[in-house]
Write a protein that holds these residues in place. Structure first.
Motif, PDB file in Angstrom:
ATOM      1  N   SER A 128       0.824  -1.218   0.000  1.00 15.57           N
ATOM      2  CA  SER A 128       0.000   0.000   0.000  1.00 15.57           C
ATOM      3  C   SER A 128       0.850   1.256   0.000  1.00 15.57           C
ATOM      4  O   SER A 128       0.532   2.236  -0.686  1.00 15.57           O
ATOM      5  N   PHE A 129       1.925   1.232   0.761  1.00 16.91           N
ATOM      6  CA  PHE A 129       2.842   2.375   0.804  1.00 16.91           C
ATOM      7  C   PHE A 129       3.402   2.659  -0.581  1.00 16.91           C
ATOM      8  O   PHE A 129       3.464   3.810  -1.030  1.00 16.91           O
ATOM      9  N   MET A 130       3.825   1.596  -1.271  1.00 15.71           N
ATOM     10  CA  MET A 130       4.404   1.770  -2.607  1.00 15.71           C
ATOM     11  C   MET A 130       3.357   2.292  -3.586  1.00 15.71           C
ATOM     12  O   MET A 130       3.652   3.176  -4.399  1.00 15.71           O
ATOM     13  N   ALA A 131       2.141   1.776  -3.516  1.00 16.43           N
ATOM     14  CA  ALA A 131       1.075   2.240  -4.414  1.00 16.43           C
ATOM     15  C   ALA A 131       0.720   3.694  -4.131  1.00 16.43           C
ATOM     16  O   ALA A 131       0.566   4.499  -5.057  1.00 16.43           O
ATOM     17  N   ALA A 132       0.585   4.038  -2.854  1.00 18.84           N
ATOM     18  CA  ALA A 132       0.249   5.416  -2.486  1.00 18.84           C
ATOM     19  C   ALA A 132       1.339   6.378  -2.935  1.00 18.84           C
ATOM     20  O   ALA A 132       1.054   7.486  -3.410  1.00 18.84           O
ATOM     21  N   THR A 133       2.601   5.963  -2.803  1.00 20.68           N
ATOM     22  CA  THR A 133       3.720   6.793  -3.248  1.00 20.68           C
ATOM     23  C   THR A 133       3.613   7.066  -4.746  1.00 20.68           C
ATOM     24  O   THR A 133       3.741   8.212  -5.189  1.00 20.68           O
ATOM     25  N   ASP A 134       3.363   6.019  -5.525  1.00 13.15           N
ATOM     26  CA  ASP A 134       3.248   6.179  -6.975  1.00 13.15           C
ATOM     27  C   ASP A 134       2.025   7.010  -7.370  1.00 13.15           C
ATOM     28  O   ASP A 134       2.068   7.728  -8.366  1.00 13.15           O
ATOM     29  N   LEU A 135       0.945   6.890  -6.594  1.00 15.83           N
ATOM     30  CA  LEU A 135      -0.268   7.672  -6.879  1.00 15.83           C
ATOM     31  C   LEU A 135      -0.177   9.098  -6.334  1.00 15.83           C
ATOM     32  O   LEU A 135      -0.995   9.940  -6.684  1.00 15.83           O
ATOM     33  N   GLY A 136       0.797   9.351  -5.444  1.00 14.38           N
ATOM     34  CA  GLY A 136       0.962  10.678  -4.859  1.00 14.38           C
ATOM     35  C   GLY A 136      -0.125  11.054  -3.870  1.00 14.38           C
ATOM     36  O   GLY A 136      -0.517  12.214  -3.771  1.00 14.38           O
ATOM     37  N   VAL A 137      -0.605  10.034  -3.112  1.00 13.24           N
ATOM     38  CA  VAL A 137      -1.683  10.272  -2.144  1.00 13.24           C
ATOM     39  C   VAL A 137      -1.295   9.688  -0.790  1.00 13.24           C
ATOM     40  O   VAL A 137      -0.394   8.845  -0.709  1.00 13.24           O
ATOM     41  N   PRO A 138      -1.979  10.107   0.291  1.00 12.25           N
ATOM     42  CA  PRO A 138      -1.679   9.543   1.612  1.00 12.25           C
ATOM     43  C   PRO A 138      -2.097   8.081   1.728  1.00 12.25           C
ATOM     44  O   PRO A 138      -3.046   7.633   1.092  1.00 12.25           O
ATOM     45  N   LEU A 139      -1.386   7.356   2.573  1.00  5.42           N
ATOM     46  CA  LEU A 139      -1.736   5.989   2.963  1.00  5.42           C
ATOM     47  C   LEU A 139      -2.300   6.034   4.377  1.00  5.42           C
ATOM     48  O   LEU A 139      -1.707   6.642   5.264  1.00  5.42           O
ATOM     49  N   ILE A 140      -3.420   5.364   4.554  1.00  2.85           N
ATOM     50  CA  ILE A 140      -4.018   5.210   5.891  1.00  2.85           C
ATOM     51  C   ILE A 140      -4.042   3.713   6.185  1.00  2.85           C
ATOM     52  O   ILE A 140      -4.441   2.923   5.327  1.00  2.85           O
TER      53      ILE A 140
END
Length: 197
Positions: free
Chosen positions: A65-77
């Motif tokens: 999830s961290f990697m996906a959120a980083t690529d999407l440029g959004v926060p991870l919860i």
């Protein structure tokens, strides 16, 4: 996703007809290069969906999830399973039964982090019976936000989670779909390659 399937074949261990152990690369020791590729794949699949937040459950869902959120440029919860002295008020709470741990947990997210209008991508390490996904969906609904899709690293297609989510109209993107773990062999939905445990 061929790189993920290769890791499952070479480093996964079949413990039973229903349990695949992937602690060498996903949910104990993390292969950061592989998880970066997993994150890129999720981001590519959901890049047109206006995702504003990525949501998972601690702890095995955090790395992909961290990697996906980083690529999407959004926060991870990440929804917390354990009680915290600092996380007591203003909570969105749901219950999730864990097949592998054989127990039910309350999961919680602060209302401060999910809002009406958020477009949420839910990501988890495994999809089996759908309990974790439905617990996270419940939290998103409580917040008045929208589930844009569900990303699964490894789906056990022989268990009913995918069917239940499909019936509810949710978009599910799984990077590796297991057809069977019978006789100690991993068989994928889209091929007949198998590996001995």
């Amino acid at each position: 996703m061929e790189q993920l399937k290769k890791a499952i074949r070479e480093r996964g261990r079949v413990l039973s007809d229903e349990v695949l152990k992937v602690d060498t690369f996903l949910n104990h020791q993390v292969d950061t290069h592989l998880m970066a590729e997993v994150g890129k794949e999720f981001a590519a699949r959901f890049k047109e969906d206006g995702i504003t937040k990525v949501l998972t459950i601690e702890s095995s869902g955090i790395a992909p999830s961290f990697m996906a959120a980083t690529d999407l440029g959004v926060p991870l919860i990440f929804a917390r399973k354990k009680k915290s002295l600092t996380l007591t008020d203003n909570l969105l709470i749901s219950q999730v039964y864990s097949f592998t741990k054989q127990q039910t947990n309350d999961i919680s997210v602060s209302k401060d982090f999910l809002n009406e209008g958020d477009r949420v991508l839910i990501i988890d390490d495994f999809l089996a019976n759908g309990q974790a996904a439905f617990g996270l969906i419940d939290i998103v609904k409580q917040a008045g936000a929208h589930v844009s899709g569900i990303g699964i690293v490894i789906e056990k297609s022989f268990q009913p989670g995918r069917v239940k989510l499909d019936e509810q109209g949710y978009r599910v993107e799984s990077l590796a779909r297991l057809h069977s773990l019978e006789d100690g062999k991993v068989t994928f939905v889209d091929e007949t390659v198998s590996v001995q445990s």
